[in-house]
Design a protein around this motif. Structure first.
Motif, PDB file in Angstrom:
ATOM      1  N   LEU A   1       0.829  -1.200   0.000  1.00 44.13           N
ATOM      2  CA  LEU A   1       0.000   0.000   0.000  1.00 44.13           C
ATOM      3  C   LEU A   1       0.867   1.255   0.000  1.00 44.13           C
ATOM      4  N   VAL A   2       1.870   1.271   0.844  1.00 40.37           N
ATOM      5  CA  VAL A   2       2.763   2.426   0.903  1.00 40.37           C
ATOM      6  C   VAL A   2       3.586   2.526  -0.378  1.00 40.37           C
ATOM      7  N   GLN A   3       4.164   1.416  -0.800  1.00 40.12           N
ATOM      8  CA  GLN A   3       5.057   1.435  -1.946  1.00 40.12           C
ATOM      9  C   GLN A   3       4.330   1.791  -3.244  1.00 40.12           C
ATOM     10  N   TYR A   4       3.265   1.080  -3.579  1.00 36.60           N
ATOM     11  CA  TYR A   4       2.609   1.282  -4.869  1.00 36.60           C
ATOM     12  C   TYR A   4       1.598   2.419  -4.831  1.00 36.60           C
ATOM     13  N   GLY A   5       0.953   2.642  -3.691  1.00 35.00           N
ATOM     14  CA  GLY A   5       0.051   3.781  -3.575  1.00 35.00           C
ATOM     15  C   GLY A   5       0.807   5.098  -3.680  1.00 35.00           C
ATOM     16  N   GLN A   6       1.941   5.168  -2.994  1.00 30.96           N
ATOM     17  CA  GLN A   6       2.770   6.372  -3.051  1.00 30.96           C
ATOM     18  C   GLN A   6       3.373   6.548  -4.443  1.00 30.96           C
ATOM     19  N   ALA A   7       3.772   5.458  -5.092  1.00 30.08           N
ATOM     20  CA  ALA A   7       4.330   5.545  -6.442  1.00 30.08           C
ATOM     21  C   ALA A   7       3.265   6.017  -7.440  1.00 30.08           C
ATOM     22  N   LEU A   8       2.042   5.567  -7.285  1.00 27.70           N
ATOM     23  CA  LEU A   8       0.963   6.026  -8.164  1.00 27.70           C
ATOM     24  C   LEU A   8       0.668   7.501  -7.939  1.00 27.70           C
ATOM     25  N   GLU A   9       0.530   7.889  -6.675  1.00 27.37           N
ATOM     26  CA  GLU A   9       0.186   9.270  -6.365  1.00 27.37           C
ATOM     27  C   GLU A   9       1.319  10.218  -6.743  1.00 27.37           C
ATOM     28  N   GLY A  10       2.546   9.805  -6.575  1.00 27.48           N
ATOM     29  CA  GLY A  10       3.674  10.665  -6.886  1.00 27.48           C
ATOM     30  C   GLY A  10       4.149  10.574  -8.319  1.00 27.48           C
ATOM     31  N   GLY A  11       3.670   9.598  -9.086  1.00 29.04           N
ATOM     32  CA  GLY A  11       4.108   9.428 -10.470  1.00 29.04           C
ATOM     33  C   GLY A  11       2.997   9.693 -11.464  1.00 29.04           C
ATOM     34  N   VAL A  12       2.123   8.739 -11.613  1.00 30.16           N
ATOM     35  CA  VAL A  12       1.052   8.829 -12.604  1.00 30.16           C
ATOM     36  C   VAL A  12       0.092   9.962 -12.275  1.00 30.16           C
TER      37      VAL A  12
END
Length: 181
Positions: free
Chosen positions: A12-23
């Motif tokens: 949740l932290v890794q991919y949620g943060q990557a989505l919110e900060g990237g895509v």
């Protein structure tokens, strides 16, 4: 608190943060709508199909976020606990296979999360890229609410607010008559 729940929190932290900060870096409203849409669909699935046994939809939500991140970054190299490295496009399928083998979480919850994540990705990316119109767009009220609350980044144009920097912007569009006339 099990090991599987701990892994879900890490994802949740890794991919949620990557989505919110990237895509979704330019629009927090789009990310919020993603989470709301996926949560609503998972709630409907759990209520309409009780035989699946999805009483807690958190792991499915995390798996949907993982799937959506992987679809946006298909060529990124990802590793499974540092043991196996593979393209991100295959990462959700590898985790689903591990769940089927009894190594990960619930294969039903992961499969439902994968299906709901694919539904979101299809409605927002695949169908519009194939020439269709975007069937799932972030509502303007959500963009405006986040803009008013000062949460994240919301493009002014998406919120439907007048942009003074835009060409052709005119603050006063009246007829130009005086009050005494």
């Amino acid at each position: 608190m099990s090991f599987s729940a701990l892994i879900q929190l890490v994802w949740l932290v890794q991919y949620g943060q990557a989505l919110e900060g990237g895509v979704f870096v330019a629009s927090t409203a789009d990310f919020a709508y993603l989470v709301l849409f996926v949560a609503a669909v998972l709630a409907c699935v759990s209520l309409l199909i009780p035989a699946l046994g999805l009483y807690v939809t958190g792991p499915s939500l995390v798996f949907a976020l993982l799937y959506i991140w992987c679809r946006h970054h298909p060529r990124s190299q990802s590793s499974i606990m540092g043991l196996v490295t593979l393209p991100a496009l295959y990462l959700p399928w590898a985790f689903l296979a591990m769940a089927v083998c009894g190594v990960g979480g619930s294969p039903v919850a992961d499969g439902v999360g994968l299906a709901v994540g694919h539904l979101y990705f299809f409605l927002t990316a695949i169908h519009p890229a194939a020439g269709g119109r975007r069937l799932l767009a972030t509502p303007v009220w959500l963009s405006r609410a986040l803009l008013r609350a000062g949460v994240g980044r919301v493009p002014v144009a998406a919120a439907g607010v007048a942009n003074p920097a835009a060409p052709g912007f005119r603050a006063f569009g009246g007829a130009g008559r005086r009050l005494a006339d």
